[in-house]
Design an enzyme around this catalytic site. Structure first.
Site, PDB file in Angstrom:
ATOM      1  N   GLY A 136       0.590  -1.029   0.027  1.00 22.55           N
ATOM      2  CA  GLY A 136      -0.085   0.186   0.207  1.00 22.55           C
ATOM      3  C   GLY A 136       0.472   0.958   0.268  1.00 22.55           C
ATOM      4  N   ALA A 137       1.711   1.691  -0.788  1.00 21.66           N
ATOM      5  CA  ALA A 137       2.787   2.396  -0.578  1.00 21.66           C
ATOM      6  C   ALA A 137       2.134   3.738  -2.044  1.00 21.66           C
ATOM      7  CB  ALA A 137       4.098   2.038  -1.133  1.00 21.66           C
TER       8      ALA A 137
ATOM      9  N   SER B  37      -0.258   5.878  -1.622  1.00 19.14           N
ATOM     10  CA  SER B  37      -0.793   6.630  -0.675  1.00 19.14           C
ATOM     11  C   SER B  37      -0.191   6.693   0.775  1.00 19.14           C
ATOM     12  CB  SER B  37      -2.288   6.834  -1.215  1.00 19.14           C
ATOM     13  OG  SER B  37      -2.787   5.703  -0.418  1.00 19.14           O
TER      14      SER B  37
ATOM     15  N   TYR C 297     -12.967  -4.132  11.858  1.00 17.23           N
ATOM     16  CA  TYR C 297     -11.166  -3.290  11.745  1.00 17.23           C
ATOM     17  C   TYR C 297     -10.970  -3.517  12.773  1.00 17.23           C
ATOM     18  CZ  TYR C 297      -7.772   0.299  10.787  1.00 17.23           C
ATOM     19  OH  TYR C 297      -6.722   0.291  11.217  1.00 17.23           O
TER      20      TYR C 297
END
Length: 323
Positions: free
Chosen positions: A43-44, A46, A204
């Site tokens: 997930g790099a 943003s 979550y």
């Protein structure tokens, strides 16, 4: 008029707070060199992941951006290179590489790892950063509840498939990004897939509790290998993680003002990830939980070794590591 004055006064107070508050302490390792080291960040493209990628590239690391949307990742990589500037780029040593990785697909995770194992002679740091936050009920490609599937199971498989390379590259590090919201989660082994009931906030929190239990059990299993594992919470950060959270239209201006005043910037939130990935201070430290570049205490449920081992065993079956 009174309401307008109150809003204006509140806004001025928030602005003053934002400008006068002390800056977040930089990670103690942020000035270190990562030259010759290879780092994978999920997930790099943003938010936190992008900020970590930019800083580690500045420290001369070879950074592999594992991202679901390759086009967005390529744009982010171009922007990071431009931000780095010609002078630093000319000094060499760092490199930014984009690889497609969809943590909601076990086949994508396997493809990503296969490519890494074929192309990379070493792996010094794995940063499990990507996540999804409070989405409506949906399932991954393999039929798992999305938050548990992406935040925990996808990273569980990714880490296990790369363990051999991490061991061969030791001393090496695994960094697991969790959240303080783990405190509101419980591991319900009777309904891990949330098919009986679903609450997006609870699920979550459960996935973030699973992150910590995973890191704890993995640290135990890796004792003596030279591979360390630590988890962290970044604090409340202004990122697009909350894109599934519905804020009433009339409340958005106030929310934006409050977040600007009180939430961390992505770079501030990234400091603990950078610290755990690079600082000599945590060389050999494993199985701990950090916030603001300091070790923090966990609730007893996040230190339950029996639950951690049971979650590990079930996760192995869920992702197909064990039949």
């Amino acid at each position: 008029a009174v309401a307008a004055a109150a809003v204006l006064g509140g806004g001025l107070l928030l602005a003053a707070w934002r400008w006068l508050r002390p800056a977040a302490r930089p990670g103690a390792g942020s000035g270190a060199s990562m030259r010759g080291k290879t780092v994978i960040i999920t997930g790099a493209n943003s938010g936190l992941g992008r900020a970590v990628a930019a800083e580690l590239l500045r420290m001369k690391a070879r950074v592999i951006m594992g991202c679901r949307d390759r086009a967005r990742a390529e744009r982010a990589a171009s922007e990071i290179r431009a931000e780095l500037g010609e002078r630093e780029a000319a000094e060499g040593g760092g490199e930014l590489v984009v690889r497609q990785l969809d943590l909601a697909s076990l086949s994508s995770v396997r493809d990503f790892c296969r490519q890494v194992l074929q192309e990379e002679p070493r792996l010094d740091v794995l940063i499990n950063n990507a996540g999804i936050f409070q989405c409506p009920y949906m399932k991954t490609e393999d039929g798992f509840e999305m938050q548990f599937g992406v935040n925990h199971l996808g990273h569980f498989l990714l880490t296990n498939l790369l363990l051999g390379l991490l061991k061969n590259s030791a001393p090496s590090r695994i960094v697991v990004v969790s959240s303080k919201l783990y405190k509101y989660g419980e591991i319900n082994f009777e309904d891990l897939n949330s098919e009986i009931s679903y609450n997006k906030s609870f699920c979550y929190s459960r996935s973030k509790l699973a992150n910590i239990l995973f890191a704890r059990e993995l640290a135990r299993r890796l004792e003596g290998t030279g591979v360390t594992v630590n988890s962290l919470h970044p604090g409340i950060v202004r990122t697009n993680l909350g894109r599934h959270v519905n804020i009433p239209l009339l409340a958005k201006p106030l929310f934006n003002l409050v977040s600007w005043a009180f939430f961390k910037t992505p770079l501030e939130g990234a400091q603990t990830s950078i610290y755990l990935a690079s600082s000599p201070e945590v060389e050999g430290v494993s199985g701990k939980y950090f916030g603001d570049c300091k070790e923090e205490e966990l609730l007893p449920k996040a230190m339950d070794d029996l639950v951690a081992r049971k979650l590990w065993d079930i996760s192995e079956v869920m992702v197909g590591l064990l039949k």
